[in-house]
Design a protein around this motif. Structure first.
Motif, PDB file in Angstrom:
ATOM      1  N   THR A 305      28.639   0.976  80.707  1.00 19.38           N
ATOM      2  CA  THR A 305      28.824   2.418  80.579  1.00 19.38           C
ATOM      3  C   THR A 305      30.312   2.729  80.673  1.00 19.38           C
ATOM      4  O   THR A 305      30.979   2.230  81.577  1.00 19.38           O
ATOM      5  CB  THR A 305      28.080   3.146  81.719  1.00 19.38           C
ATOM      6  OG1 THR A 305      26.692   2.817  81.612  1.00 19.38           O
ATOM      7  CG2 THR A 305      28.249   4.650  81.646  1.00 19.38           C
ATOM      8  N   THR A 352      25.002   1.272  87.392  1.00 17.17           N
ATOM      9  CA  THR A 352      24.952   2.729  87.198  1.00 17.17           C
ATOM     10  C   THR A 352      24.074   3.455  88.218  1.00 17.17           C
ATOM     11  O   THR A 352      23.743   4.615  88.042  1.00 17.17           O
ATOM     12  CB  THR A 352      24.413   3.058  85.784  1.00 17.17           C
ATOM     13  OG1 THR A 352      23.192   2.353  85.607  1.00 17.17           O
ATOM     14  CG2 THR A 352      25.392   2.658  84.709  1.00 17.17           C
ATOM     15  N   LEU A 355      25.639   6.618  89.321  1.00 16.41           N
ATOM     16  CA  LEU A 355      26.433   7.276  88.272  1.00 16.41           C
ATOM     17  C   LEU A 355      26.464   8.802  88.430  1.00 16.41           C
ATOM     18  O   LEU A 355      27.522   9.422  88.325  1.00 16.41           O
ATOM     19  CB  LEU A 355      25.900   6.881  86.884  1.00 16.41           C
ATOM     20  CG  LEU A 355      26.699   7.412  85.706  1.00 16.41           C
ATOM     21  CD1 LEU A 355      28.148   6.953  85.757  1.00 16.41           C
ATOM     22  CD2 LEU A 355      26.078   6.976  84.380  1.00 16.41           C
ATOM     23  N   SER A 372      27.110   5.570  77.108  1.00 14.74           N
ATOM     24  CA  SER A 372      26.306   4.433  77.562  1.00 14.74           C
ATOM     25  C   SER A 372      26.003   3.521  76.376  1.00 14.74           C
ATOM     26  O   SER A 372      26.455   3.779  75.266  1.00 14.74           O
ATOM     27  CB  SER A 372      25.043   4.917  78.251  1.00 14.74           C
ATOM     28  OG  SER A 372      24.451   5.921  77.482  1.00 14.74           O
TER      29      SER A 372
END
Ligand code: ASP
Ligand code: MG
Length: 437
Positions: A305, A352, A355, A372
């Protein structure tokens, strides 16, 4: 003295175990590090997971299935009554232990005890097998010398101090067998070096005894110069420097546990990646000095990401990057690639879990954009500042592919590019043609 490590598939069937003696020469002084029989650690993990979920029936069933697998394994491995009954007793002992843990409150401590049983079984089975066929060997209990500290880092002093006397005590012995992966933690509890950690064990032992060489035996013929599942005509890389191997380990973790490079590098112990199915193939040698000025390998990592933080406050300011990085530190999220401009910074992460919280905090600094489904493509070789022409060859190969980030000059051994995962296959193939064909 050499250290030879055999992975799960190399001990994965009775036939494979028997054929190890094509590779191991019992009269040479060496330490053989074994993983658990392939599939075992995964099964033990499932058993533990069932316990942690309080599903005793499932844990019990999974344990029985695994025990039955071992029962049929030893029926094929042993040909004498004595060998078979020793092995049978061993299997019963370890599975009784696994079952007995079910009666206690099941925590991470019990889980680690369960996870350690795979390597304890494989090494002892091999020792019993060698005894049956009249080959002398000595089992070295890894739990007596392998230890990690509070930060889960291996304790090298402890390792040397406790391993050497075991070898000295058996000075007439040549063939030593020990468990990969397992260790003790600072509380003396059973712990491990994380999944795939047997390579790490081998490299740590190699460093501790100043081994002449560490050999990692798996089922492919070394580290390839590109992903053989995606690109046709890949070849094993003959020689890699430790620095190049360290760059690749993050990507090629499947063949070599990433941390294994560091102890070998520090103590200058050569590491050879070899193929059990093709023992005479040259494989890959990882060593202190490697050919200069060459492109060695291309690798890719998916599931990346990218995060871009844009802020006019970054212009001519200091301390901005520190504040950005502190956010990732608070959420224990490692950053892999970084690129900056005057008013923006882009970073990539592959973890993630936090995130959303990270984005919330970064929003305080400026505009945050997330991409992503990204892939890092990494080209590894010797790209010292005195070399020229590599970047243009790489860009030429990728001229039809959108590139999100480029990182060059972070080390002299790596050029990384971030692309959409949907472009990965084309990127790997095109780079391969341009750089190697
Ligand atoms: N048996 C452990 C695992 O499967 C360690 C290893 O094989 O290296 O992760
Ligand atoms: Mg492995």
């Amino acid at each position: 003295m050499k250290v030879l490590k055999f992975g799960g598939t190399s001990v994965g069937s009775p036939e494979r175990i028997k054929s190890l003696l094509h590779i191991i020469h019992p009269e040479e002084r060496q330490i053989v590090v074994l993983s658990a029989v392939s599939g075992t650690t995964n099964s033990l993990l499932e058993v533990s997971q069932a316990h942690l979920n309080g599903d005793r029936k499932k844990a019990h069933d999974l344990t029985s299935i695994l025990q039955e697998k071992y029962n049929s394994f030893i029926r094929k491995l042993f040909s004498t009554d004595e060998g078979y009954s020793n092995a049978k007793e061993l299997i019963e002992y370890h599975f009784n232990l696994i079952s007995s843990l079910a009666n206690e409150k099941f925590t991470a401590i019990e889980e680690k005890i369960i996870l350690a049983q795979g390597e304890l079984i494989s090494t002892t089975l091999y020792h019993i097998y060698l005894t049956e066929i009249g080959v002398s060997s000595t089992l070295l209990p890894a739990l007596d010398f392998m230890k990690i500290d509070e930060d889960s880092e291996p304790d090298m002093d402890y390792l040397s101090k406790h391993l050497r006397p075991l070898l000295d005590k058996n000075s007439d012995q040549t063939l030593f067998i020990t468990q990969g992966y397992i260790c003790r933690n600072p509380f003396g509890e059973i712990d491990n070096l994380r999944r795939g950690g047997s390579d790490y064990t081998a490299s740590l032992i190699g460093a501790a005894i100043q081994a002449e060489e560490v050999q990692i035996w798996t089922d492919i013929d070394g580290m390839h110069n590109n992903d053989p599942r995606i690109v046709n005509g890949t070849k094993p890389v003959a020689v890699l420097s430790f620095d190049e191997a360290a760059e690749l380990a993050y990507f090629g973790a499947k063949i070599l546990h990433p941390q294994s490079v560091f102890p070998a590098q520090k103590y200058k112990i050569p590491v050879r990646l070899l193929n059990t199915m093709e023992p005479s193939a040259a494989g890959t040698l990882i060593t202190h000095d490697s050919e200069r000025g060459k492109i060695k390998s291309i690798a890719a990592k998916d599931g990346i990401t990218a995060i871009k933080i844009q802020s006019s406050r970054m212009l001519l300011a200091y301390g901005f990057l520190r504040r950005v990085f502190e956010v990732f530190e608070r959420y224990k999220t490692p950053i892999d690639m970084i690129t900056t401009s005057e008013v923006a910074v882009s970073v990539t992460i592959d973890e993630t879990r936090n995130l959303n919280d990270i984005i919330k905090e970064l929003n305080r600094f400026g505009t945050v954009e997330i991409d992503s489904d990204q892939t890092i493509i990494c080209v590894v070789g010797d790209f010292g500042a005195d070399k020229h022409g590599y970047a243009s060859r790489i860009f030429e190969a990728l001229k039809h592919i959108p590139i999100r980030m480029i990182s060059y000059g972070g080390s002299s051994y790596n050029i990384s590019l971030l692309v959409n995962t949907s472009d990965k296959i084309e990127a790997l193939r095109s780079l391969h043609n341009r750089l190697f064909e």
